[in-house]
Enzyme design. Structure first.
Site, PDB file in Angstrom:
ATOM      1  N   GLU A   1       0.809  -1.220   0.000  1.00 39.52           N
ATOM      2  CA  GLU A   1       0.000   0.000   0.000  1.00 39.52           C
ATOM      3  C   GLU A   1       0.843   1.272   0.000  1.00 39.52           C
ATOM      4  O   GLU A   1       0.337   2.365   0.261  1.00 39.52           O
ATOM      5  CB  GLU A   1      -0.945  -0.016   1.190  1.00 39.52           C
ATOM      6  CG  GLU A   1      -1.920  -1.174   1.184  1.00 39.52           C
ATOM      7  CD  GLU A   1      -3.101  -0.976   0.244  1.00 39.52           C
ATOM      8  OE1 GLU A   1      -3.706   0.112   0.273  1.00 39.52           O
ATOM      9  OE2 GLU A   1      -3.406  -1.907  -0.516  1.00 39.52           O
TER      10      GLU A   1
ATOM     11  N   HIS B   1      -4.863   1.899   6.947  1.00 41.66           N
ATOM     12  CA  HIS B   1      -3.437   2.146   6.733  1.00 41.66           C
ATOM     13  C   HIS B   1      -2.838   2.646   8.042  1.00 41.66           C
ATOM     14  O   HIS B   1      -3.532   3.274   8.861  1.00 41.66           O
ATOM     15  CB  HIS B   1      -3.197   3.202   5.645  1.00 41.66           C
ATOM     16  CG  HIS B   1      -3.617   2.765   4.277  1.00 41.66           C
ATOM     17  ND1 HIS B   1      -4.336   3.583   3.422  1.00 41.66           N
ATOM     18  CD2 HIS B   1      -3.413   1.617   3.611  1.00 41.66           C
ATOM     19  CE1 HIS B   1      -4.559   2.935   2.288  1.00 41.66           C
ATOM     20  NE2 HIS B   1      -4.006   1.749   2.381  1.00 41.66           N
TER      21      HIS B   1
ATOM     22  N   CYS C   1      -3.051  11.564   3.544  1.00 43.36           N
ATOM     23  CA  CYS C   1      -3.368  10.683   2.421  1.00 43.36           C
ATOM     24  C   CYS C   1      -3.111  11.375   1.089  1.00 43.36           C
ATOM     25  O   CYS C   1      -2.760  10.730   0.104  1.00 43.36           O
ATOM     26  CB  CYS C   1      -4.834  10.266   2.476  1.00 43.36           C
ATOM     27  SG  CYS C   1      -5.219   8.988   3.680  1.00 43.36           S
TER      28      CYS C   1
END
Length: 440
Positions: free
Chosen positions: A175, A247, A368
């Site tokens: 990720e 995450h 993000c």
């Protein structure tokens, strides 16, 4: 040690920004699924955040939106004919697949790649490994176009190494920088790199998916030529994942010597701190800032995205600045915590709030939206200049967005073939401003 700057490459939010509810484990995405979005407002909010950092004297970059809809996905799923026929058929037979093809999720560039600066790597080049994002269908589509964009921006083998995504298998689930933190004394100095994983290869468990494997993290570290003595692999807590921390950057952020994290972020917090102290020995004095459950309940931390903030060194400020979403200010426990945090004499001296509500409603905060890339002066010189922001270029991008983006988009609008043409034309205009026409 060479002079270096941390460059934030933010994702330019694309014209198909919508609330598709495609991300399992992302509570905000699930909660707002099906709501009407505002792509124009989303993109303008993101650019205003970039403007704030430009005005502060930081180096700010941008990554362009990817081509949407992703016709390769729809054709692979058996839809054929003209573009309009493909969209109309997909809308009838598989609306969720059409939403995946239109997803603007690459706006969250913390997932674009994992980055190791030249000060840490074996060959002295800046290394970027594109994330495969294999856990979620809509995100797994991104890596071919992300690779092309990064190769266009970070040009030449002398300074840069752009690695393709790892194999598209659950054992290599990767990720990107959302599960990676670098700590250092100064950006141009040798640092330590933290890779956070949620499971081992072959491991499965009930609950929300753990999207990062240790095998993937180890593969990235090897390909970047990192020093094992300054590389740490940490396990994210199952409790955090099941609470909605899909995450690690939802519960942890770091910059320079400071790691700011919730006590529930890691499976074994005391062992984590000891591993980081050992890895940083001789390089810098490690400064952990752990937030207790008593001060900020884990649920509040995740809903407000306290830790999905940017932790930045502003010029002429001797303590770090936390650039937090306005939701942190709106949540009582996190607002109180920030007031106490900055009133003390710790490494974080100020909190500044930004409005990125369109992104937040889809589960992505300020952190993000950015990929951190530490670059030397020579590397900045070799980078494509059109992606480095100043206020004039931000103004140009905003003008394109005001002219070409919709201010209202519902998932049902994706069935309109004319919308695909709108997205293509808007992206082409943005690429022209960024001097990346070859990606059109």
């Amino acid at each position: 040690m060479s002079l270096a700057a941390e460059v934030n490459f933010d994702g330019l939010i694309g014209p198909s920004h919508n609330y598709g509810g495609l991300s399992d484990g992302n509570l905000a995405s699930a909660t707002n699924a099906g709501d009407v979005s505002n792509p124009r407002e989303a993109a303008l909010q993101g650019l205003e955040k970039m403007r704030l950092l430009v005005r502060a004297g930081l180096v700010q970059g941008v990554l362009p939106p990817l081509p949407r809809p992703n016709f390769d996905l729809l054709v692979s799923a058996g839809f054929g004919g003209s573009d309009a026929q493909i969209i109309e058929a997909a809308a009838q037979a598989s609306p969720r697949l059409l939403k995946a093809a239109y997803s603007a999720s690459n706006m969250w560039t913390a997932n674009a790649a994992t980055v190791s600066p030249s000060a840490d790597t074996g060959d002295g080049r800046l290394h970027l490994t594109v994330a495969n994002l294999s856990t979620m269908l809509h995100r797994s589509l991104e890596h071919p176009d992300t690779t092309a964009a990064l190769i266009s921006i970070f040009t030449g083998d002398e300074h840069f190494a752009v690695h393709p995504a790892l194999p598209m298998h659950a054992d290599f689930s990767d990720e990107g920088a959302a599960n990676h933190v670098r700590l250092c004394a100064e950006h141009g100095a040798t640092g330590i790199e933290l890779f956070v994983y949620g499971r081992d290869a072959g491991e499965s468990a009930a609950g929300f998916p753990a999207r990062q494997t240790r095998l993937a993290a180890e593969a990235v570290a090897r390909s970047h030529g990192l020093d094992a003595a300054h590389t740490v692999f940490l396990r994210q807590s199952k409790r955090a994942i099941d609470a909605g921390a899909f995450h690690n950057d939802v519960v942890c952020v770091g910059a320079l010597e400071t790691l700011f994290f919730h006590e529930a972020a890691f499976e074994d917090a005391p062992a984590t701190l000891e591993a980081l102290r050992r890895a940083s020995e001789g390089l810098f004095a490690f400064k952990p800032v752990m937030v207790s459950e008593a001060d900020v309940p884990l649920g509040d931390a995740i809903r407000s995205y306290l830790f999905n903030s940017q932790l930045l060194q502003f010029p002429d400020e001797d303590r770090l600045v936390l650039l937090a979403p306005s939701e942190v200010q709106d949540t009582e426990s996190t607002r109180r915590y920030c007031e106490a945090l900055t009133a003390g004499n710790g490494p974080i001296g100020r909190v500044e709030f930004v409005d990125v509500r369109q992104s937040m409603r889809n589960g992505g905060g300020p952190a993000c939206l950015r990929l951190r890339v530490v670059m030397t002066e020579d590397e900045l010189e070799a980078c494509r200049p059109g992606v480095l922001m100043d206020e004039e270029r931000i103004d140009e991008l905003q003008a394109v967005i005001r002219r070409t983006y919709r201010d209202r988009l519902s998932p049902s609008d994706l069935a309109d073939p004319a919308f695909a043409d709108e997205c293509r034309m808007a992206r082409e205009e943005l690429l022209r401003v960024l001097e990346l026409e070859e990606l059109a």
